[in-house]
Motif scaffolding. Structure first.
Motif, PDB file in Angstrom:
ATOM      1  N   ALA A  12       0.510  -1.259   0.264  1.00  0.00           N
ATOM      2  CA  ALA A  12       0.187  -0.216   0.042  1.00  0.00           C
ATOM      3  C   ALA A  12       0.580   1.079  -0.259  1.00  0.00           C
ATOM      4  O   ALA A  12       0.400   2.226   0.201  1.00  0.00           O
ATOM      5  CB  ALA A  12      -1.100  -0.014   1.147  1.00  0.00           C
ATOM      6  N   LEU A  13       2.037   1.189  -0.569  1.00  0.00           N
ATOM      7  CA  LEU A  13       2.981   2.616  -0.566  1.00  0.00           C
ATOM      8  C   LEU A  13       2.606   3.077  -1.460  1.00  0.00           C
ATOM      9  O   LEU A  13       2.565   4.248  -0.950  1.00  0.00           O
ATOM     10  CB  LEU A  13       4.391   1.942  -1.032  1.00  0.00           C
ATOM     11  CG  LEU A  13       5.381   1.644   0.438  1.00  0.00           C
ATOM     12  CD1 LEU A  13       4.981   1.390   1.219  1.00  0.00           C
ATOM     13  CD2 LEU A  13       6.382   1.351  -0.505  1.00  0.00           C
ATOM     14  N   SER A  52      -1.095   3.894  -2.125  1.00  0.00           N
ATOM     15  CA  SER A  52      -1.623   4.426  -1.463  1.00  0.00           C
ATOM     16  C   SER A  52      -1.508   5.439   0.356  1.00  0.00           C
ATOM     17  O   SER A  52      -1.727   6.497   0.065  1.00  0.00           O
ATOM     18  CB  SER A  52      -3.128   3.808  -1.170  1.00  0.00           C
ATOM     19  OG  SER A  52      -2.545   2.829  -0.333  1.00  0.00           O
ATOM     20  N   THR A  54      -0.071   8.260  -2.490  1.00  0.00           N
ATOM     21  CA  THR A  54      -0.926   9.274  -3.512  1.00  0.00           C
ATOM     22  C   THR A  54      -2.101   9.319  -3.311  1.00  0.00           C
ATOM     23  O   THR A  54      -3.116   9.433  -3.933  1.00  0.00           O
ATOM     24  CB  THR A  54      -0.717   8.487  -4.842  1.00  0.00           C
ATOM     25  OG1 THR A  54      -0.824   7.634  -4.692  1.00  0.00           O
ATOM     26  CG2 THR A  54       1.452   8.231  -5.624  1.00  0.00           C
ATOM     27  N   GLY A  55      -2.840   8.582  -2.533  1.00  0.00           N
ATOM     28  CA  GLY A  55      -4.613   7.729  -2.545  1.00  0.00           C
ATOM     29  C   GLY A  55      -4.206   6.504  -3.519  1.00  0.00           C
ATOM     30  O   GLY A  55      -5.742   6.453  -3.486  1.00  0.00           O
ATOM     31  N   SER A  90      -3.846   2.883  -5.251  1.00  0.00           N
ATOM     32  CA  SER A  90      -3.557   2.329  -5.009  1.00  0.00           C
ATOM     33  C   SER A  90      -3.159   1.006  -6.180  1.00  0.00           C
ATOM     34  O   SER A  90      -4.270   0.858  -6.552  1.00  0.00           O
ATOM     35  CB  SER A  90      -3.983   1.137  -3.745  1.00  0.00           C
ATOM     36  OG  SER A  90      -4.674   0.389  -3.705  1.00  0.00           O
ATOM     37  N   ASN A 107      -3.742  -2.235  -5.678  1.00  0.00           N
ATOM     38  CA  ASN A 107      -4.706  -3.153  -5.841  1.00  0.00           C
ATOM     39  C   ASN A 107      -6.402  -2.650  -5.717  1.00  0.00           C
ATOM     40  O   ASN A 107      -8.014  -3.256  -6.179  1.00  0.00           O
ATOM     41  CB  ASN A 107      -5.181  -3.595  -3.818  1.00  0.00           C
ATOM     42  CG  ASN A 107      -4.161  -4.453  -3.763  1.00  0.00           C
ATOM     43  OD1 ASN A 107      -2.897  -4.835  -4.741  1.00  0.00           O
ATOM     44  ND2 ASN A 107      -3.856  -4.761  -2.681  1.00  0.00           N
ATOM     45  N   MET A 108      -6.291  -1.271  -5.486  1.00  0.00           N
ATOM     46  CA  MET A 108      -7.679  -0.595  -5.799  1.00  0.00           C
ATOM     47  C   MET A 108      -8.300   0.530  -6.550  1.00  0.00           C
ATOM     48  O   MET A 108      -9.044   0.648  -7.545  1.00  0.00           O
ATOM     49  CB  MET A 108      -8.036   0.127  -4.440  1.00  0.00           C
ATOM     50  CG  MET A 108      -8.398  -0.171  -3.291  1.00  0.00           C
ATOM     51  SD  MET A 108      -8.540   0.714  -1.842  1.00  0.00           S
ATOM     52  CE  MET A 108     -10.396   0.816  -1.879  1.00  0.00           C
ATOM     53  N   TYR A 145     -11.633  -6.503   0.376  1.00  0.00           N
ATOM     54  CA  TYR A 145     -11.340  -4.940  -0.523  1.00  0.00           C
ATOM     55  C   TYR A 145     -13.535  -4.794  -0.460  1.00  0.00           C
ATOM     56  O   TYR A 145     -13.662  -4.347  -1.097  1.00  0.00           O
ATOM     57  CB  TYR A 145     -10.648  -4.884  -1.503  1.00  0.00           C
ATOM     58  CG  TYR A 145      -9.602  -4.586  -1.468  1.00  0.00           C
ATOM     59  CD1 TYR A 145      -8.280  -5.658  -0.996  1.00  0.00           C
ATOM     60  CD2 TYR A 145      -9.290  -3.764  -1.126  1.00  0.00           C
ATOM     61  CE1 TYR A 145      -7.003  -5.140  -1.600  1.00  0.00           C
ATOM     62  CE2 TYR A 145      -7.480  -3.436  -1.167  1.00  0.00           C
ATOM     63  CZ  TYR A 145      -6.969  -3.572  -0.696  1.00  0.00           C
ATOM     64  OH  TYR A 145      -5.743  -3.527  -1.058  1.00  0.00           O
ATOM     65  N   GLU A 158      -5.443   0.353   4.385  1.00  0.00           N
ATOM     66  CA  GLU A 158      -5.660   0.680   3.342  1.00  0.00           C
ATOM     67  C   GLU A 158      -7.773   1.819   2.310  1.00  0.00           C
ATOM     68  O   GLU A 158      -7.120   2.783   1.732  1.00  0.00           O
ATOM     69  CB  GLU A 158      -4.817   1.009   1.608  1.00  0.00           C
ATOM     70  CG  GLU A 158      -6.093   0.111   0.694  1.00  0.00           C
ATOM     71  CD  GLU A 158      -4.627  -0.077  -0.568  1.00  0.00           C
ATOM     72  OE1 GLU A 158      -4.624   0.859  -1.122  1.00  0.00           O
ATOM     73  OE2 GLU A 158      -5.209  -1.110  -0.848  1.00  0.00           O
ATOM     74  N   LEU A 210       2.252  -1.189   5.800  1.00  0.00           N
ATOM     75  CA  LEU A 210       1.911  -1.186   4.653  1.00  0.00           C
ATOM     76  C   LEU A 210       2.063  -2.218   3.036  1.00  0.00           C
ATOM     77  O   LEU A 210       2.015  -2.227   2.145  1.00  0.00           O
ATOM     78  CB  LEU A 210       3.042   0.238   3.916  1.00  0.00           C
ATOM     79  CG  LEU A 210       1.921   1.629   4.759  1.00  0.00           C
ATOM     80  CD1 LEU A 210       2.776   2.483   4.031  1.00  0.00           C
ATOM     81  CD2 LEU A 210       0.648   2.109   4.372  1.00  0.00           C
ATOM     82  N   TYR A 230      -6.421   7.210   4.855  1.00  0.00           N
ATOM     83  CA  TYR A 230      -6.821   6.292   4.445  1.00  0.00           C
ATOM     84  C   TYR A 230      -8.648   6.712   4.884  1.00  0.00           C
ATOM     85  O   TYR A 230      -9.677   6.138   3.978  1.00  0.00           O
ATOM     86  CB  TYR A 230      -7.061   5.086   4.881  1.00  0.00           C
ATOM     87  CG  TYR A 230      -5.402   4.489   4.399  1.00  0.00           C
ATOM     88  CD1 TYR A 230      -4.960   4.828   3.062  1.00  0.00           C
ATOM     89  CD2 TYR A 230      -3.907   4.423   4.681  1.00  0.00           C
ATOM     90  CE1 TYR A 230      -4.346   4.450   2.005  1.00  0.00           C
ATOM     91  CE2 TYR A 230      -3.135   3.596   4.249  1.00  0.00           C
ATOM     92  CZ  TYR A 230      -2.606   3.690   3.334  1.00  0.00           C
ATOM     93  OH  TYR A 230      -1.664   3.033   2.318  1.00  0.00           O
ATOM     94  N   ARG A 270      -8.617   9.480   1.369  1.00  0.00           N
ATOM     95  CA  ARG A 270      -7.593  10.725   1.122  1.00  0.00           C
ATOM     96  C   ARG A 270      -5.573   9.574   1.129  1.00  0.00           C
ATOM     97  O   ARG A 270      -5.623   8.989   1.847  1.00  0.00           O
ATOM     98  CB  ARG A 270      -7.412  11.241   2.252  1.00  0.00           C
ATOM     99  CG  ARG A 270      -8.386  12.284   1.884  1.00  0.00           C
ATOM    100  CD  ARG A 270      -8.477  13.074   0.917  1.00  0.00           C
ATOM    101  NE  ARG A 270      -7.867  13.836  -0.481  1.00  0.00           N
ATOM    102  CZ  ARG A 270      -7.186  14.959  -0.079  1.00  0.00           C
ATOM    103  NH1 ARG A 270      -7.960  15.553   0.541  1.00  0.00           N
ATOM    104  NH2 ARG A 270      -5.917  15.837   0.316  1.00  0.00           N
ATOM    105  N   GLU A 271      -4.903  10.160   0.805  1.00  0.00           N
ATOM    106  CA  GLU A 271      -3.847   9.551   0.787  1.00  0.00           C
ATOM    107  C   GLU A 271      -3.100   9.172   2.028  1.00  0.00           C
ATOM    108  O   GLU A 271      -3.637   9.887   3.130  1.00  0.00           O
ATOM    109  CB  GLU A 271      -2.444  10.771   0.537  1.00  0.00           C
ATOM    110  CG  GLU A 271      -2.243  11.318  -0.898  1.00  0.00           C
ATOM    111  CD  GLU A 271      -3.359  12.498  -0.880  1.00  0.00           C
ATOM    112  OE1 GLU A 271      -4.712  12.454  -0.430  1.00  0.00           O
ATOM    113  OE2 GLU A 271      -3.181  13.537  -1.571  1.00  0.00           O
TER     114      GLU A 271
END
Lengths: 332, 230, 302
Positions: A184-185, A187, A190-191, A193, A195-196, C123, C144, C171, C288, C292-293
């Motif tokens: 998740a680095l 996201s 930057t928000g 990712s 995965n998403m 998810y 996230e 992360l 998150y 947001r970031e």
């Protein structure tokens, strides 16, 4: 000596033109994605419309090549329709397989499209036989793309343990340093990712600043690297940046480098891997043509018992540097 | 100045036919040198018409970035090209001066490199990694543009040649000259580089000097503009 | 709010020395107002042998103190040895829930109740349902996810939903050890240098901006997650269990703050000030949950 099994060459295509290049350069399979966040290369201006996929499949099949559709992000809770539709359209257009990562989507595909061949994406990071068996037994996954964390020896062990499930490994291209799909680095900075959103270190958040003495690359305002005059530059992928830790500036996670296993092909073929995958749907067709040709020659040479041709892929590797990555234990 | 003047000493009639390896970007590069931007504009308009008609997928791939202006800046030419990829009304404008504020992104590099990139003959990432290409501003639209052009897999020159029929002077003359020029440089990009480009591509020092020079010119122009002279 | 809110203390993710590890959990057992405590090595199998000798007494002390104990599995299983250890954990049937942090462990636990850990990729409802069908009675969601998805999943869950609420966020996980790499060592000869950083090794950008933290093969956020302000809104929307990740701070006091906010005894703003005092070197984020970031601290209501 056991007989070597000829591995399939699985090649990237971000556009119909790249698909054509890959097929003409000798790809056995081409993998593609739809132009939305259902795949992990949801990059600007890239990927296939339904019509382009239909035409691409026809072209590939004419050349005896297969088309695999990557639907390898994780569907958004409450809004899985986009992903379900992508699977349904792949089945309808007669894609040879879909490459999935999400357990829920695998369950959906297995239930609604029982004839559709399922591959497990590298984004599922199935790094051991128990995980692979889980996906094979529950959802009928036929092939698993192994995460880039295993050594060749570990791969051979896994292969023996999970037969008849096929394995596919990366042989060239951008290297994830983290276990894929478990990072998740992007996201965090930057928000967005992998995965998403299907993006890592997205271009929308990238800025290059040319200053006297070199270039600074930034991601979402974080300086990821600085390059002096003439120093090979790299895209500011988070894990390939220069950072300060323990009082020292270094490429803490990984150098800007590309995986290149050309020299290891004999060893990889002996490990009994079904398919060799080339990373790079986001790269141009010049890249696709060059890399596919190189690996076509390499694989054909090994299978024919000829010495490996000396092929230089320096020019198209990131930062001009190459690594055999996790395939060798010292990488860890 | 006549467009054909610039190719003096290079055009050799009677040479064997070839598949022209050069896109209109190159042709324009050749054609541009001695000309005022206004004279070249019809050719760019034509090029855009070709793209819209024969390769709608390029603009389709840029759909999400229609409002972003990209400056394509060959460092060895005295002009830059502004691209506005709005699918409804795309524009390609030749400009002598470009204000940093009016563009979202700039792709800067030797003409030769930009051409090879536009034709999908080289890998954009590789070019950037090797520092032959500089990208400033909004990286997203640059990546989209690169992918869109690369993905089209087109032969722009053939398209352009066929599209030039109805053209009036001077665009027609200009295009003819450019085509002749392209046909003449048959020994490939290296010849071109040697003859036209190499002297101007001398690394960062000359590039920085040129940027400084351009900045000065832009400043002067802005001043003039404020006084109502431009 | 019909259900009382629960607090889970996540497993210690860092390489604390065995005595420090034991003493930490003893104090948690005796003093911390948490309902559930996870123990076990999640990050690196090379650390497991050091914890093994003290684990039984830690578990015993926690159990005696009335805490629910959950045994957390490794996150990345690559070798046969790691798989065998996970299988032992999964099949021991010692009366504790096991938290699966790799899908292989979930598959080993199939048919029995288990916890789906925060390092699994959960998810959406489909994946949640598949894991619950497998036996997951509680699911801790990934870092996230934004609030709307957390809430959607809480609504869809048959079992309990837990979300991360405090501490450095896990992360990423890798085969490569960055702690060793930062000392020019290979993972095989790592000298356990990760033990030198009980809260992780800070990673700054070239502009000296704090950015990430490294914990051996794991990459974490530099910032400490702080959801104090969001707790009431998340509870109101159906989330009743919150995870605190252990840091090298007074976790008993941290837990007390979260408990006080959940009970409505302390205003979130006051609690946030006290949290900052408890973690003097930390910077905080909550991006998150606001969609947001992850590194951002958003001052807005959910």
């Amino acid at each position: 000596m056991t007989e070597l099994v000829r591995p399939e060459l699985v090649c990237p295509a971000g556009t119909p033109a790249a698909l054509k290049s890959a097929v003409e350069a000798g790809a056995d399979c081409v993998y593609v994605g739809f132009r939305d966040e259902t795949n992990a290369r949801n990059f600007p201006g890239l990927n296939f419309s339904r019509k382009e996929l239909e035409e691409g499949i026809a072209l590939a099949h004419d050349h005896g090549a297969k088309v695999l559709v990557a639907i390898n992000t994780f569907p958004r809770a409450g809004r899985p329709d986009l992903w379900h539709q992508a699977v349904a359209d792949s089945a309808r257009l007669k894609a040879d397989a879909v490459i999935l990562a999400d357990i829920g989507l695998l369950a959906h595909a297995a239930h609604h499209h029982p004839d559709l061949r399922l591959h497990l994406s590298v984004q599922a990071a199935a790094s051991n036989p128990d995980s692979i068996r889980f996906y094979a037994e529950r959802f009928g996954v036929k092939r698993v793309v192994l995460p880039r964390v295993l050594t060749v020896q570990e791969i051979a062990t896994v292969n023996a343990a999970i037969a008849p499930v096929e394995t596919e490994v990366f042989v060239f291209g951008g290297l994830c340093v983290m276990a894929e799909g478990r990072c998740a680095l992007s996201s965090y900075a930057t928000g967005q990712s992998p995965n998403m959103n299907g993006v890592c270190s997205p271009a929308s958040h990238v800025r290059y600043e040319e200053r006297a003495g070199g270039i600074t690359s930034q991601l979402a305002g974080f300086t990821i690297n600085k390059f002096g005059e003439g120093e090979p530059a790299g895209y500011p992928t988070l894990c390939k940046g220069r950072f300060i830790a323990n009082g020292k500036t270094s490429y803490l996670f990984e150098e800007p480098t590309s995986l290149n296993t050309l020299a290891m092909l004999p060893e990889l073929i002996k490990a009994g891997i079904t398919a060799f995958k080339i990373e790079g749907r986001q790269r141009g067709r010049a890249y696709v043509a060059a890399v596919v040709q190189a690996f076509r020659q390499g694989v054909d040479a090994v299978m024919a018992g000829r010495p490996m041709p000396d092929i230089d892929l320096d020019r198209i590797t990131e930062g001009g540097r190459q690594t055999t990555g996790a395939y060798e234990r010292t990488w860890r | 100045m006549m467009a054909s003047d610039m190719m003096e000493g290079q055009y050799r009639p009677g040479a064997k036919p070839m598949t022209p390896p050069f896109s209109p970007v190159l042709l324009l590069g050749l054609a541009l040198k001695p000309l005022r931007p206004a004279l070249l504009q019809p050719l760019f308009d034509a090029m855009l018409r070709v793209v819209r008609r024969q390769h709608p997928d390029i603009l389709e791939r840029l759909e999400a970035y229609g409002d972003r202006v990209v400056c394509i800046d060959p460092i060895d030419l005295p002009f830059a090209i502004l691209l506005e990829p709005n699918p409804a009304e795309p524009r390609l404008t030749v400009r002598r001066f470009v204000d940093a504020d009016e563009v979202h992104a700039t792709i800067r590099g030797p003409l030769e490199t930009l051409i090879a990139l536009a034709e999908g003959k080289v890998d954009g990432d590789a070019l950037f990694f090797s520092r032959q290409l500089v990208i400033e501003g909004d990286t997203e639209v640059v990546v989209a543009l690169r992918n869109a052009i690369d993905g089209a897999g087109i032969d722009l020159i053939a398209d352009l040649t066929s599209a030039l029929g109805p053209f009036a002077n001077p665009a027609r003359r200009l295009a003819d000259a450019a085509l002749e020029a392209a046909h003449s440089v048959r020994s490939g990009i290296e010849t071109l580089r040697q003859s036209l480009i190499a002297p101007a591509v001398q690394g960062a020092a000359s590039r920085d000097a040129r940027i400084a020079e351009l900045e000065a010119e832009v400043k002067a122009l802005r001043k003039a503009s404020r006084r109502g002279h431009a | 709010m019909t259900h009382p809110a629960k607090l889970t203390l996540g497993p210690v993710l860092f390489n604390w020395r065995p005595e420090a590890f034991r003493d930490f959990y003893f104090r948690i057992a005796d003093e911390a107002c948490v309902d559930t405590v996870c123990v076990g090595e999640v990050v690196c199998s090379k650390r497991t042998p050091f914890l093994a000798p003290v684990l039984p007494e830690v578990i015993e002390r926690l159990t005696s103190a009335g805490k629910e104990v959950v045994l957390s599995s490794l996150a990345l299983i690559m070798t046969e040895r790691e798989a065998n250890e996970a299988r032992q954990l999964a099949t021991a049937d010692a009366g504790f829930l096991v938290e699966a942090n790799d899908i292989s462990v979930a598959s080993m636990l199939a048919g029995r109740p288990f916890v789906a850990g925060p390092l699994l990729n959960i998810y959406n409802e489909g994946t949640l349902a598949a894991l619950e069908e497998l036996g997951a009675v509680r699911t801790c969601l990934p870092a996230e996810l934004p609030a709307d998805i957390l809430v959607t999943l809480a609504g869809a869950a048959k079992g309990e939903i837990e979300i991360q609420a405090f501490g450095r966020l896990p992360l990423a996980i890798s085969a490569r050890c960055y702690h060793a790499r930062s000392r020019n060592l290979a993972k095989d000869g790592c000298q356990y240098v990760c033990a030198e950083d009980p809260d992780g090794m800070a990673v700054d950008t070239l502009d000296d901006e704090p950015f990430l933290a490294v914990n051996g093969t794991q990459t974490m956020s530099y910032h400490y997650l702080d959801l104090l302000h969001e707790l009431p809104a998340l509870r109101a929307r159906g989330i009743n269990r919150f995870r605190l990740w252990p840091q090298n701070v007074d976790m008993v006091a941290v837990a007390a703050l979260y408990r006080a906010v959940l009970d409505g005894a302390v205003e979130p703003a006051d609690a946030a000030d006290q949290l900052a005092a408890l973690c003097p070197r930390a910077e905080f984020s909550n991006g998150y949950v606001h969609g947001r970031e992850g590194h951002l601290f958003v001052e807005a209501d959910l």
